[in-house]
Write a protein that holds these residues in place. Structure first.
Motif, short mmCIF file in Angstrom:
data_model
loop_
_atom_site.label_atom_id
_atom_site.label_comp_id
_atom_site.label_asym_id
_atom_site.label_seq_id
_atom_site.Cartn_x
_atom_site.Cartn_y
_atom_site.Cartn_z
N GLY A 149 2.80 -0.12 -11.29
CA GLY A 149 2.67 1.02 -12.08
C GLY A 149 1.86 1.47 -11.04
O GLY A 149 2.17 3.01 -10.78
N VAL A 150 0.24 1.28 -11.06
CA VAL A 150 -0.70 2.40 -10.14
C VAL A 150 -0.05 1.74 -8.62
O VAL A 150 0.21 3.21 -8.06
N ALA A 151 0.27 0.75 -8.25
CA ALA A 151 0.83 0.66 -7.08
C ALA A 151 1.96 1.57 -6.97
O ALA A 151 2.34 2.32 -5.28
N ALA A 152 3.27 2.45 -7.62
CA ALA A 152 4.49 3.20 -7.78
C ALA A 152 4.19 4.20 -7.20
O ALA A 152 4.05 5.00 -6.84
N ALA A 153 2.90 4.48 -8.20
CA ALA A 153 2.16 5.56 -8.16
C ALA A 153 1.38 6.02 -7.10
O ALA A 153 1.48 7.16 -6.74
N VAL A 154 0.63 5.21 -6.69
CA VAL A 154 -0.40 5.30 -5.92
C VAL A 154 0.08 5.68 -4.71
O VAL A 154 -0.02 6.64 -3.17
N LYS A 155 1.28 4.87 -4.51
CA LYS A 155 2.13 4.70 -3.12
C LYS A 155 2.85 5.42 -2.61
O LYS A 155 3.38 6.08 -1.97
N ALA A 156 3.78 6.49 -3.90
CA ALA A 156 4.50 7.43 -3.86
C ALA A 156 3.40 8.54 -3.35
O ALA A 156 4.15 9.62 -2.82
N LYS A 157 2.19 9.11 -4.07
CA LYS A 157 0.79 9.75 -3.90
C LYS A 157 0.24 9.59 -2.39
O LYS A 157 0.45 10.37 -1.56
N ARG A 158 0.31 8.70 -1.81
CA ARG A 158 -0.77 7.64 -0.36
C ARG A 158 -0.41 6.90 -0.22
O ARG A 158 -0.81 5.30 -0.55
N PRO A 159 0.74 7.43 0.95
CA PRO A 159 1.31 5.90 0.98
C PRO A 159 0.86 4.75 1.90
O PRO A 159 1.06 3.49 1.55
N HIS A 160 -0.11 5.62 2.14
CA HIS A 160 -1.03 4.34 3.46
C HIS A 160 -2.21 3.91 2.62
O HIS A 160 -3.09 3.29 3.14
N ALA A 161 -2.58 4.09 1.36
CA ALA A 161 -3.82 3.30 0.58
C ALA A 161 -3.26 1.43 -0.11
O ALA A 161 -1.69 1.56 -0.05
N ARG A 162 -3.87 1.00 0.16
CA ARG A 162 -3.71 -0.39 -0.10
C ARG A 162 -3.53 -1.10 -1.16
O ARG A 162 -4.88 -0.62 -2.20
N ILE A 163 -2.96 -1.84 -1.99
CA ILE A 163 -2.85 -2.40 -2.69
C ILE A 163 -3.14 -3.68 -3.10
O ILE A 163 -2.39 -4.51 -2.86
N VAL A 164 -4.81 -3.68 -3.56
CA VAL A 164 -4.87 -5.20 -3.19
C VAL A 164 -5.10 -5.95 -4.99
O VAL A 164 -6.10 -5.74 -5.63
N GLY A 165 -4.40 -6.49 -5.43
CA GLY A 165 -4.93 -7.41 -6.74
C GLY A 165 -5.41 -8.82 -6.33
O GLY A 165 -4.96 -9.31 -5.78
N ILE A 166 -6.20 -9.05 -7.54
CA ILE A 166 -7.50 -9.66 -7.93
C ILE A 166 -7.02 -10.80 -9.22
O ILE A 166 -7.42 -9.61 -9.99
N THR A 167 -7.00 -12.06 -8.80
CA THR A 167 -7.01 -13.00 -10.28
C THR A 167 -7.66 -13.90 -9.65
O THR A 167 -8.27 -14.26 -8.43
N MET A 168 -7.37 -15.00 -10.45
CA MET A 168 -8.72 -16.23 -10.48
C MET A 168 -7.89 -17.31 -9.91
O MET A 168 -6.06 -17.24 -9.96
N GLU A 169 -8.31 -18.29 -9.97
CA GLU A 169 -7.24 -19.57 -9.03
C GLU A 169 -6.69 -20.22 -9.64
O GLU A 169 -5.82 -20.76 -8.96
N ARG A 170 -7.36 -20.73 -11.24
CA ARG A 170 -6.43 -21.11 -12.07
C ARG A 170 -5.40 -20.93 -12.67
O ARG A 170 -5.74 -19.25 -13.36
N GLY A 171 -3.96 -20.89 -12.26
CA GLY A 171 -3.08 -20.17 -12.71
C GLY A 171 -2.46 -18.41 -12.55
O GLY A 171 -2.29 -18.04 -13.40
N ALA A 172 -3.40 -18.90 -11.36
CA ALA A 172 -2.29 -17.24 -11.06
C ALA A 172 -0.77 -16.99 -10.19
O ALA A 172 -0.14 -17.67 -9.05
N ALA A 173 0.04 -16.78 -11.31
CA ALA A 173 1.22 -17.44 -11.43
C ALA A 173 1.94 -16.07 -10.84
O ALA A 173 2.92 -16.75 -9.97
N MET A 174 2.11 -14.96 -10.84
CA MET A 174 2.40 -14.06 -9.32
C MET A 174 1.92 -14.15 -7.72
O MET A 174 3.03 -14.59 -6.98
N HIS A 175 0.38 -14.63 -7.65
CA HIS A 175 0.25 -15.50 -6.62
C HIS A 175 1.03 -16.35 -6.00
O HIS A 175 1.10 -16.38 -4.99
N ALA A 176 0.86 -17.05 -6.81
CA ALA A 176 2.15 -18.44 -7.11
C ALA A 176 3.06 -17.82 -6.50
O ALA A 176 4.36 -18.59 -5.32
N SER A 177 4.35 -17.33 -7.21
CA SER A 177 5.44 -16.72 -6.99
C SER A 177 5.84 -15.77 -5.27
O SER A 177 7.04 -16.09 -5.05
#
Length: 329
Positions: free
Chosen positions: A187-215
């Motif tokens: 959701g945040v990425a969709a809003a930010v990229k629409a308004k500021r296309p060059h802004a970077r979206i960085v996801g931060i998560t834990m090493e243990r069981g990071a499902a989206m990163h693995a996917s």
């Protein structure tokens, strides 16, 4: 299948939840700015009414239900914060709410949800197993499922945070977003990229069981083994039938950063010592990533503090540990 939410849906969500959620403050962090070498703004979303960002998506999803659906009641699976948000929104709307959780969810989060009048169903040892109880309630009881992240109305609601971020920091260069199932990040990425296309979206998560990163690494949704973590709110799978958050983040997210348990601990302690706020592990991963030297200094950076629903005894142990405090001195 409904289309992925974009800027129009996020702006409609903002109107739908106005007056029901807080616009949370954005504050400069001098110490993080000094560490990173660029301005760093902390978005204090842990000050949301239910102590986490999840209220935005839950409120928007309930606002979009039909009268028949509201009469049937709602059910969800949660690691804590979404369940609490949905319970709050459902109580305000006079709608029955059932929250299914695994045994890994901390007791303080279960108790907080029950206190809001929701029915609690504990099932299994993972979010995927708890989802089985949701499926049963939908099939047998006719309840309407409002999932914690992979739902257009939930994603659009979380995206309202992105609109605030762009208004708070017009020269935004990157956003650090706690990453779990991806509802917030998408959701945040969709809003930010629409308004500021060059802004970077960085996801931060834990090493243990990071499902989206693995996917994302596998190119498709995959199962991961869940493990206890200080960032318990970031646990759980993304669903093998994921329809929205996986493809959205595949297209919109620029980077994923993984943190050790020690780095998450330091992020929590920093929030308390330097910023004077109590933030749970999953909500403190942005500062943790900066302190660990895992964030690029490319320009004005916003880190989201997304949740305050931490066990008080656990938090007290962390912020009073002499070794941790010495590292922050």
């Amino acid at each position: 299948m409904r289309a992925h939410p974009g800027l129009a849906e996020i702006e409609r969500a903002r109107a739908a939840i106005a007056g029901r959620v807080r616009r949370t403050p954005a504050r400069l962090s001098p110490r993080l700015a000094e560490r990173l070498g660029v301005p760093v703004v902390l978005k204090h979303e842990h000050e949301q009414i239910t102590g986490a960002f999840k209220l935005r998506g839950a409120t928007n999803a309930l606002a979009n239900l039909s009268e028949d659906e509201r009469a049937r009641g709602v059910v969800t699976v949660s690691t804590g914060n979404h369940g609490r948000a949905l319970a709050h929104a459902a109580r305000e709307a006079g709608v029955r709410c059932v929250v299914a959780m695994s045994r890994l969810v901390p007791g303080n989060k279960r108790d907080a949800i029950a206190a809001l009048g929701a029915e609690i169903a504990i099932h299994g040892a993972s979010q995927d197993e708890a989802q089985e109880e949701v499926d049963r309630r939908v099939a047998e009881g006719g309840l309407v499922e409002i999932p914690p992240f992979d739902h257009p109305d939930v994603i659009a609601g979380q995206g309202t945070l992105g609109l605030e971020i762009v208004e708070d920091v017009p020269d935004l260069a990157q956003v650090l977003i706690p990453l779990s199932g991806g509802g917030l990040a998408a959701g945040v990425a969709a809003a930010v990229k629409a308004k500021r296309p060059h802004a970077r979206i960085v996801g931060i998560t834990m090493e243990r069981g990071a499902a989206m990163h693995a996917s994302l690494a596998a190119g498709r949704p995959v199962l991961v083994e869940e493990a206890p973590s200080l960032a318990d709110s970031l646990g759980g799978g993304i669903g093998l039938a994921n329809r929205h958050t996986f493809p959205m983040l595949r297209d919109l997210m620029d980077e994923v950063v993984l943190l050790t348990e020690d780095e998450i601990t330091l992020g929590m302690a920093f929030c308390h010592v330097a910023e004077g706020v109590m933030v749970e592990g999953g909500g403190a991963v942005g500062p943790g990533a900066i302190l660990a030297g895992k964030v690029r200094p490319i320009g004005p950076t916003v880190a989201l503090l997304t949740g305050a629903n931490v066990d008080p005894a656990q938090h007290a142990r962390i912020v009073s540990d002499p070794e941790i405090l010495e590292r922050l001195a």
